[in-house]
Scaffold this motif. Sequence first.
Motif, PDB file in Angstrom:
ATOM      1  N   ARG A  45     -59.195  39.105 -34.151  1.00 54.36           N
ATOM      2  CA  ARG A  45     -60.524  39.516 -33.689  1.00 54.36           C
ATOM      3  C   ARG A  45     -61.553  38.398 -33.954  1.00 54.36           C
ATOM      4  O   ARG A  45     -62.340  38.039 -33.087  1.00 54.36           O
ATOM      5  CB  ARG A  45     -60.899  40.800 -34.457  1.00 54.36           C
ATOM      6  CG  ARG A  45     -62.314  41.295 -34.334  1.00 54.36           C
ATOM      7  CD  ARG A  45     -62.644  42.261 -35.474  1.00 54.36           C
ATOM      8  NE  ARG A  45     -62.404  41.664 -36.776  1.00 54.36           N
ATOM      9  CZ  ARG A  45     -63.290  40.910 -37.419  1.00 54.36           C
ATOM     10  NH1 ARG A  45     -64.462  40.687 -36.914  1.00 54.36           N
ATOM     11  NH2 ARG A  45     -62.995  40.388 -38.613  1.00 54.36           N
ATOM     12  N   LEU A  46     -61.493  37.835 -35.148  1.00 53.62           N
ATOM     13  CA  LEU A  46     -62.444  36.771 -35.498  1.00 53.62           C
ATOM     14  C   LEU A  46     -62.145  35.508 -34.702  1.00 53.62           C
ATOM     15  O   LEU A  46     -63.054  34.826 -34.231  1.00 53.62           O
ATOM     16  CB  LEU A  46     -62.379  36.498 -37.008  1.00 53.62           C
ATOM     17  CG  LEU A  46     -63.327  35.423 -37.560  1.00 53.62           C
ATOM     18  CD1 LEU A  46     -64.780  35.715 -37.220  1.00 53.62           C
ATOM     19  CD2 LEU A  46     -63.173  35.300 -39.080  1.00 53.62           C
ATOM     20  N   ARG A  47     -60.866  35.234 -34.536  1.00 55.29           N
ATOM     21  CA  ARG A  47     -60.457  34.058 -33.770  1.00 55.29           C
ATOM     22  C   ARG A  47     -61.003  34.143 -32.341  1.00 55.29           C
ATOM     23  O   ARG A  47     -61.555  33.183 -31.807  1.00 55.29           O
ATOM     24  CB  ARG A  47     -58.918  34.041 -33.746  1.00 55.29           C
ATOM     25  CG  ARG A  47     -58.311  32.800 -33.195  1.00 55.29           C
ATOM     26  CD  ARG A  47     -56.813  33.054 -33.018  1.00 55.29           C
ATOM     27  NE  ARG A  47     -56.161  31.848 -32.613  1.00 55.29           N
ATOM     28  CZ  ARG A  47     -55.546  31.033 -33.463  1.00 55.29           C
ATOM     29  NH1 ARG A  47     -55.469  31.299 -34.722  1.00 55.29           N
ATOM     30  NH2 ARG A  47     -54.986  29.927 -33.011  1.00 55.29           N
TER      31      ARG A  47
ATOM     32  N   ARG B  11     -63.547  35.919 -31.351  1.00 55.70           N
ATOM     33  CA  ARG B  11     -65.016  35.828 -31.428  1.00 55.70           C
ATOM     34  C   ARG B  11     -65.449  34.359 -31.404  1.00 55.70           C
ATOM     35  O   ARG B  11     -66.398  33.986 -30.732  1.00 55.70           O
ATOM     36  CB  ARG B  11     -65.454  36.487 -32.750  1.00 55.70           C
ATOM     37  CG  ARG B  11     -66.866  37.011 -32.762  1.00 55.70           C
ATOM     38  CD  ARG B  11     -67.093  37.797 -34.030  1.00 55.70           C
ATOM     39  NE  ARG B  11     -67.879  37.032 -34.992  1.00 55.70           N
ATOM     40  CZ  ARG B  11     -68.229  37.491 -36.207  1.00 55.70           C
ATOM     41  NH1 ARG B  11     -67.861  38.683 -36.597  1.00 55.70           N
ATOM     42  NH2 ARG B  11     -68.960  36.760 -37.017  1.00 55.70           N
ATOM     43  N   ILE B  12     -64.740  33.541 -32.149  1.00 53.22           N
ATOM     44  CA  ILE B  12     -65.083  32.113 -32.220  1.00 53.22           C
ATOM     45  C   ILE B  12     -64.804  31.437 -30.879  1.00 53.22           C
ATOM     46  O   ILE B  12     -65.628  30.673 -30.367  1.00 53.22           O
ATOM     47  CB  ILE B  12     -64.297  31.427 -33.370  1.00 53.22           C
ATOM     48  CG1 ILE B  12     -64.719  32.036 -34.705  1.00 53.22           C
ATOM     49  CG2 ILE B  12     -64.527  29.920 -33.353  1.00 53.22           C
ATOM     50  CD1 ILE B  12     -63.836  31.666 -35.879  1.00 53.22           C
ATOM     51  N   LEU B  13     -63.642  31.771 -30.286  1.00 55.54           N
ATOM     52  CA  LEU B  13     -63.307  31.168 -28.980  1.00 55.54           C
ATOM     53  C   LEU B  13     -64.337  31.560 -27.914  1.00 55.54           C
ATOM     54  O   LEU B  13     -64.734  30.750 -27.086  1.00 55.54           O
ATOM     55  CB  LEU B  13     -61.900  31.598 -28.549  1.00 55.54           C
ATOM     56  CG  LEU B  13     -60.741  30.937 -29.319  1.00 55.54           C
ATOM     57  CD1 LEU B  13     -59.415  31.590 -28.958  1.00 55.54           C
ATOM     58  CD2 LEU B  13     -60.683  29.434 -29.040  1.00 55.54           C
TER      59      LEU B  13
END
Lengths: 390, 190
Positions: free
Chosen positions: A25-27, A29-31
Amino acid sequence: MDPSDKELMEQLAKSPFGREGFDQRLRQRILDQAQQERSRSRMRSRFTWHLPMIALVSVSALFLAVWLWNNQQGQLSQDTLVTPAVQPVVEQTAASVVATAEPLKKYALLLGLRQDKDTQPIPSSSYRTLLVADEDEPENLQLIADVPGLYVPHGQNFWRISTVESADRRHTLAAEQVTGNRRASSLPAAVPSYILSEKVSYAGNEFLSIQSTVLNELGETVNKWRVKHIGQLNVKPDDPKLEPHTLLREVMPDIEERHGDDPQWTIYRDPGRWVSELYESATGTTEIVSGLPSNVVQHDTLLMNWPEIQKIEPNARDAFTYGNVLGVMTDKEVIVRSMNGTEPLPAAVHVPLLEGESLVMIQWAQNDKIDYVDKWIADFRDLQQQAVQE
Amino acid sequence: MRRLNTETNVNYVKYIAQTDDPNVLLDELMTAYGKDVWNYAYSITRKWDMADDITQDVFIKVYRHIDSFRRDASVKTWLLTITRNTAIDYQRSAFIRKVTLSDWLEERGEHRSVEQDLMEKWNINEMWDMVLKLPTKYREAIILFAHHQLSMKEMAEVLGVTEGTVKSRLFHARKKLSKMKESSDNGSVR
């Protein structure tokens, strides 16, 4: 026995939690943000290339809009005459909200203010306490009392935080119960030799945060930040190591332990809230601690956001709320008013501030099963009378 | 044992820095160091939400400035230094922010989910539990040493102190851990 390198590396090799904090999920978000950044950067680049064309189109569109607006004016003014008015619907909605609201309560706000003075040979501080309360009925805020000295509610009574002064003008703080069945308070007889001065940075239900300027073992002047229960204030041993105070971990058992021999912490006012800060004298490092328990700081949540507060009082530099009451501090005055939702009622209490005055106490009361508002008003009328007689 | 030694890191970043597509590069970096960055951010702030935000910020900064990366440095040290600086900025701004009071309420955890609260209690073992209770400077030192497994020189670089200071912090951190373990074995709360 100290943990070995092997033990530490084995046990700390994995992540701290069963679930990874860095997950899909965080990955994603960053992408996504990176993608947006790239798109914006491309748009900026295109925009630079196409700037002359965009300017030409914009000017043309502006001329077209002005021409259309002029042609439609006559038609629009005729339409307005036959369109049903919106105002009665709005009024009906507002009226229904008021009809279903809970009965209004009375509130009282007690403020403690400190003013530092550059007195010689030792700087000193003076205090005053303001009581603003709904007198007789809700939404009728009045300035009930503006008395010199700091009066702190504790239990069912008020305590005066006074100063005991030595012949050479050194001074220390003391507490004395001044309402209810007054017990013989044992005020300190003398100022311990190591204390030069003391001042309050926070006063709450049970605790006071105190900055003491003291002489250390080398005869140097140093500051100490300690929090004391009101019952600890009058105990003044000659040995500073025996001076009672309350450790942070005593009120927050989950806080990390400090092993220094001189643990210090303080509570002070930051706009919109009380802040506590740990101080490690050995290293000079500090650490902000959030989440003070309610027996130390109560009702410290702002019920309005900052833009709403600034809309009402553009010069606000601090604010506090409880029930339907909003208090605001500007550079020049304290303003307290009742609110209807986020809308201020027209009447407001204005109390001018003295130069350099700062907030050290915000306490609230309301009329519940016991009418604490009336009790506070009565107590402060008595205190005011006592102050005049003294 | 180290998962990626310094030499491998240098080669790795040389390889990825030659990749033309910045999205591929970002993806590669996150695969290799995402957990390290998040864990370090969490160990400084001890706040799940803040660790998420810091991690995002770190990788976006890297994405914007990959060209300025010194090819001879360790990518892990580089990322952990950015993480530390970003975390310090976050912590500082969280406490002095005077613009939006509603943000303060969020920072004080009033909008946290029950799930997040629970996750934070699921420390994998007692050692992590104790380490996370250490004061910041000791916590950082022990985590860089034992979790991220940096050398003394790399730790000094990330923390911006001398190697002697790093050794001293590790010494005190061990003492504190030992005392905490002792208290825990004796059944006391602290």
